[in-house]
Enzyme design. Structure first.
Site, PDB file in Angstrom:
ATOM      1  N   LYS A  54       0.840  -1.202   0.000  1.00  0.00           N
ATOM      2  CA  LYS A  54       0.000   0.000   0.000  1.00  0.00           C
ATOM      3  C   LYS A  54       0.871   1.247   0.000  1.00  0.00           C
ATOM      4  CE  LYS A  54      -3.782  -2.142   2.466  1.00  0.00           C
ATOM      5  NZ  LYS A  54      -4.167  -2.632   3.773  1.00  0.00           N
ATOM      6  N   GLN A  98      -5.271  -1.775   9.485  1.00  0.00           N
ATOM      7  CA  GLN A  98      -5.150  -3.124   8.905  1.00  0.00           C
ATOM      8  C   GLN A  98      -5.788  -4.160   9.835  1.00  0.00           C
ATOM      9  OE1 GLN A  98      -3.832  -3.791   5.854  1.00  0.00           O
ATOM     10  NE2 GLN A  98      -4.245  -5.954   6.085  1.00  0.00           N
ATOM     11  N   ASP A 121     -11.802   2.487   4.032  1.00  0.00           N
ATOM     12  CA  ASP A 121     -12.116   1.054   4.025  1.00  0.00           C
ATOM     13  C   ASP A 121     -13.630   0.824   3.944  1.00  0.00           C
ATOM     14  OD1 ASP A 121     -10.357  -1.012   3.976  1.00  0.00           O
ATOM     15  OD2 ASP A 121      -9.987  -1.061   6.124  1.00  0.00           O
TER      16      ASP A 121
END
Ligand code: GUN
Length: 294
Positions: A54, A98, A121
Site C-alpha cells: 500500500k 489493517q 475502508d
C-alpha cells in the site's frame, strides 16, 4: 472452449495510472495532495506485506503515505488516541487500520473511532449503513474491485443473476449492496446455505469469498458464467515455498465459465488500486471539490 482470463494486474495498473493523473491535477489546480494513513498493529507477516505494498503504490500515485506501526500489546486507549490524531490531521484524507487486529483490541470500537469522511475502508457503520440504504458512501475496496473486474466483461449488470458466496463485512455484504446498485438480481449464500452447487449453477455472475481453497467446482458453474474469485488461501508448495489458491477450482472453471479471475493476479490486485480511488474521493469530498473522474 476455454474461458477468458480477467487480468486484474492490467486493470489495476490502468486504474492506478488514472488515479495518478487525477492526483497530479489536484496538486496543480488546488494545491491538494491526498494523504493516506495506514495503521498496522502487531507483526502478522501477511499484513506487513500488504502494508508495504500500500505504501509503495500510494507514493507511486503521487499521494502522501503515512505509516503507523504499533506493537501487538498496545493499549486500546493508545490506538484510539492515534486515530483521534489522524482524524484531526488535515494532511490525512484516508485512514485504514489493517485487519485483523491482535487479540485484546476491540475491532468495532477502533473502526467506529475513525472519522467516516476518512473511512477509506468503508467499514464504519455510517458508511456501511449509507451503502445499505443506497446512498453515496465510501465503500469497501475489495468489493469495488470485484465490480470493476465484472464490468471489464459486461458493460451493464442490469438484470443479471449474481451469487455472492460469503457474508463478511469486508467483502460479501458490501458486494451484495454494490451489485444491487448495478441492478443485478442477487443471491447471498453462505456456510449454511442448502444446495450451494444448485444455487451457483443459476448464476451469470459468481463471486466466491469464503476462504476455502477450490470449494467452487467446475460443475457448479453455468456455462459462460463470469467467475470472480476473492479467496486467497496460502498452501505449501515445492522447496519449502508457499503458493496462493483461490476459492474456485481454476482449471475446472476455465473449461466451463466464460471469464475467470486468476489467483493471484485477479481481485487481489484491485484492492489497493480501489483504496487509492477512495482516498482521492475522500480528499475531494473533504475539500468540497467535485468527485474525481475515476
Ligand atoms: N485485511 C485484509 N483485507 C483488508 C482490507 O481490505 N482492509 C483492512 N483494513 N484490512 C484488511
Amino acid at each position: 472452449m476455454a474461458a477468458s482470463l480477467i487480468d486484474g494486474k492490467v486493470i489495476a495498473a490502468d486504474l492506478r495510472a488514472r488515479v495518478a493523473v487525477e492526483v497530479a491535477r489536484m496538486k496543480r489546480d488546488h494545491g491538494l495532495t491526498p494523504g493516506l494513513a495506514v495503521v498496522l498493529i502487531g507483526n502478522d507477516p501477511a499484513s506487513e506485506v500488504y502494508v508495504r505494498n500500500k505504501h509503495k503504490q500510494t507514493q507511486a500515485a503521487g499521494m502522501a503515505s503515512f505509516e503507523h506501526m504499533l506493537p501487538a500489546d498496545v493499549a486500546q486507549a493508545d490506538v484510539l488516541a492515534l486515530i483521534a490524531e489522524l482524524n484531526a490531521n488535515p494532511a490525512v484524507h484516508g485512514i485504514l487500520v489493517q485487519l485483523p487486529l491482535p487479540k485484546g483490541l476491540d475491532t468495532e470500537a477502533v473502526i467506529a473511532a475513525i472519522d467516516p469522511a476518512k473511512d477509506v475502508d468503508g467499514l464504519h457503520p455510517h458508511n456501511a449503513g449509507r451503502l445499505a440504504g443506497g446512498l453515496p458512501a465510501l465503500s469497501p475496496c475489495t468489493p469495488l474491485g470485484c465490480i470493476i473486474l465484472t464490468k471489464s466483461v459486461h458493460a451493464s449488470l442490469e438484470g443479471m443473476d449474481a451469487i455472492v458466496i460469503g457474508r463478511s463485512n469486508l467483502v460479501g455484504r458490501p458486494l451484495v449492496q454494490l451489485l444491487l446498485n448495478e441492478n443485478a438480481t442477487v443471491t447471498i449464500a453462505h456456510s449454511r446455505s442448502r444446495d450451494l452447487p444448485d444455487l451457483c449453477r443459476r448464476a451469470d455472475l459468481v463471486y466466491a469469498a469464503v476462504g476455502r481453497a477450490e470449494m467452487v467446482r467446475g460443475d457448479w458453474l453455468k456455462p459462460g458464467a463470469t467467475v470472480i474469485d476473492v479467496g486467497i488461501t496460502r498452501v505449501p508448495a515445492a522447496e519449502g515455498k508457499t503458493r496462493l489458491i483461490g476459492d474456485v477450482a481454476f482449471n475446472e472453471a476455465m473449461q466451463v465459465a466464460g471469464a475467470v479471475t486468476p489467483v493471484p493476479g485477479g481481485v487481489g490486485q484491485m484492492t489497493v488500486a480501489c483504496l487509492l480511488v477512495n482516498t482521492l474521493r475522500a480528499a475531494c469530498a473533504i475539500r468540497g471539490l467535485p468527485a474525481p473522474g475515476v
